[in-house]
Design a protein around this motif. Sequence first.
Motif, PDB file in Angstrom:
ATOM      1  N   PRO A 193       0.819  -1.216   0.000  1.00 31.68           N
ATOM      2  CA  PRO A 193       0.000   0.000   0.000  1.00 31.68           C
ATOM      3  C   PRO A 193       0.851   1.264   0.000  1.00 31.68           C
ATOM      4  O   PRO A 193       1.884   1.332   0.667  1.00 31.68           O
ATOM      5  CB  PRO A 193      -0.803  -0.121   1.296  1.00 31.68           C
ATOM      6  CG  PRO A 193       0.015  -0.995   2.175  1.00 31.68           C
ATOM      7  CD  PRO A 193       0.698  -1.967   1.263  1.00 31.68           C
ATOM      8  N   THR A 194       0.406   2.266  -0.754  1.00 36.00           N
ATOM      9  CA  THR A 194       1.124   3.544  -0.759  1.00 36.00           C
ATOM     10  C   THR A 194       0.922   4.288   0.556  1.00 36.00           C
ATOM     11  O   THR A 194       1.741   5.108   0.945  1.00 36.00           O
ATOM     12  CB  THR A 194       0.648   4.422  -1.924  1.00 36.00           C
ATOM     13  OG1 THR A 194      -0.767   4.633  -1.806  1.00 36.00           O
ATOM     14  CG2 THR A 194       0.945   3.762  -3.257  1.00 36.00           C
ATOM     15  N   ASP A 195      -0.192   4.008   1.229  1.00 33.96           N
ATOM     16  CA  ASP A 195      -0.458   4.597   2.546  1.00 33.96           C
ATOM     17  C   ASP A 195      -0.688   3.467   3.538  1.00 33.96           C
ATOM     18  O   ASP A 195      -1.816   2.980   3.703  1.00 33.96           O
ATOM     19  CB  ASP A 195      -1.688   5.508   2.499  1.00 33.96           C
ATOM     20  CG  ASP A 195      -2.004   6.135   3.855  1.00 33.96           C
ATOM     21  OD1 ASP A 195      -1.213   5.930   4.801  1.00 33.96           O
ATOM     22  OD2 ASP A 195      -3.036   6.810   3.972  1.00 33.96           O
ATOM     23  N   PRO A 196       0.376   3.013   4.221  1.00 40.98           N
ATOM     24  CA  PRO A 196       0.248   1.868   5.134  1.00 40.98           C
ATOM     25  C   PRO A 196      -0.544   2.176   6.395  1.00 40.98           C
ATOM     26  O   PRO A 196      -0.796   1.280   7.194  1.00 40.98           O
ATOM     27  CB  PRO A 196       1.704   1.532   5.468  1.00 40.98           C
ATOM     28  CG  PRO A 196       2.441   2.817   5.293  1.00 40.98           C
ATOM     29  CD  PRO A 196       1.758   3.529   4.172  1.00 40.98           C
ATOM     30  N   THR A 197      -0.956   3.446   6.596  1.00 42.68           N
ATOM     31  CA  THR A 197      -1.717   3.805   7.795  1.00 42.68           C
ATOM     32  C   THR A 197      -3.214   3.917   7.530  1.00 42.68           C
ATOM     33  O   THR A 197      -3.971   4.265   8.436  1.00 42.68           O
ATOM     34  CB  THR A 197      -1.216   5.145   8.371  1.00 42.68           C
ATOM     35  OG1 THR A 197      -1.533   6.200   7.462  1.00 42.68           O
ATOM     36  CG2 THR A 197       0.289   5.115   8.598  1.00 42.68           C
ATOM     37  N   LEU A 198      -3.650   3.632   6.314  1.00 44.13           N
ATOM     38  CA  LEU A 198      -5.062   3.762   5.966  1.00 44.13           C
ATOM     39  C   LEU A 198      -5.914   2.891   6.889  1.00 44.13           C
ATOM     40  O   LEU A 198      -5.664   1.697   7.049  1.00 44.13           O
ATOM     41  CB  LEU A 198      -5.272   3.360   4.501  1.00 44.13           C
ATOM     42  CG  LEU A 198      -6.558   3.837   3.828  1.00 44.13           C
ATOM     43  CD1 LEU A 198      -6.630   5.356   3.805  1.00 44.13           C
ATOM     44  CD2 LEU A 198      -6.625   3.285   2.412  1.00 44.13           C
ATOM     45  N   GLY A 199      -6.939   3.492   7.479  1.00 41.35           N
ATOM     46  CA  GLY A 199      -7.690   2.816   8.528  1.00 41.35           C
ATOM     47  C   GLY A 199      -8.346   1.510   8.120  1.00 41.35           C
ATOM     48  O   GLY A 199      -8.469   0.595   8.932  1.00 41.35           O
ATOM     49  N   LYS A 200      -8.781   1.403   6.866  1.00 42.02           N
ATOM     50  CA  LYS A 200      -9.521   0.210   6.458  1.00 42.02           C
ATOM     51  C   LYS A 200      -8.639  -1.000   6.193  1.00 42.02           C
ATOM     52  O   LYS A 200      -9.147  -2.101   5.971  1.00 42.02           O
ATOM     53  CB  LYS A 200     -10.337   0.515   5.202  1.00 42.02           C
ATOM     54  CG  LYS A 200      -9.493   0.847   3.964  1.00 42.02           C
ATOM     55  CD  LYS A 200     -10.388   1.175   2.781  1.00 42.02           C
ATOM     56  CE  LYS A 200      -9.585   1.587   1.555  1.00 42.02           C
ATOM     57  NZ  LYS A 200     -10.451   1.895   0.400  1.00 42.02           N
TER      58      LYS A 200
END
Length: 306
Positions: A193-200
């Motif tokens: 993932p480009t954003d490893p902190t995405l909540g889902k």
Amino acid sequence: MAGSVLGNNVHVAIVGLLLFSCVAYVSLSKSWIDGLQIQNDCANRRGNVSESGVKAFDELVDAAYELAVLGTGMLTVSNAGMSTPKPNPIPGEGGAPSVRRKFNITSYPQELRTTGGLDDSDRSVLGHIYSTADSVFEYGLGESTAIASWVGVPRWSGVDSDAEWVSMARSKSPPHYQFHFGDVGPTKKWGKPTDPTLGKRVLRYAVAPLALEHDPFAVYLVDGRWRVMCACISFLHAMSHGANMSKVQVLIHDYAQLSRGYQVIEKVADRLKMPSANLAVFQLKESTNEDELVAIILKHVNVSIR
């Protein structure tokens, strides 16, 4: 003993993890207590719950699950609720494939081999385990999925964070295999993932595919994102669904790469001796309980390294 910790505590642990991850704005700096507060908020928003509605929906879920896994070809609804008959599995329609093979590296088709990471020692271990397993779940799809199909694993389910990869694997697999796209947002190479902190990410990739499975798997392969977390979730799923934990195996690929930190799993599981340094096979320690698994999960919720 691992077998003695089954029951409500395990279900509470899994539900806690689901609700902890279901709100996209939950930051990784929040504590587990903050997560519990979010659970309470979610529960309050549900308001009054219709018990008959809950029962009907649960029965529908059960019937749909049997339809998918057993391939009955029908979904029956009665005044008493939903039900499906339980015939013998139908090859190609949700039941066992007609052919089961013992894996032999010399007869394994060359066209099924990829450059995705498995070497012949990995293939031999995986093929041997899959050829005797009645059910397999995979985090991360690829050649392992092809091996499952080739040896005729009767019940298979898996998830990947790359939609194109899911489509490719599905096109080469038996039609009754269950494929899940774990939406973690935009991804780079290898589904990272480009954003490893995405909540889902935890809900959609790590938890939701197994939440749909009413029965434990004999084998769980972890070869995708968040491997330590997914390995622990695999053990939790098996524990919460009545598995004989002395027979459940969780496999982690790329284990020889020490810099990735997968070795923390040895706090809760014993590594079995196998002729592959890179494909590690684990069995839950008899002394491990669900609280220890959840603790490791929460510490590794943001580790997206392969």
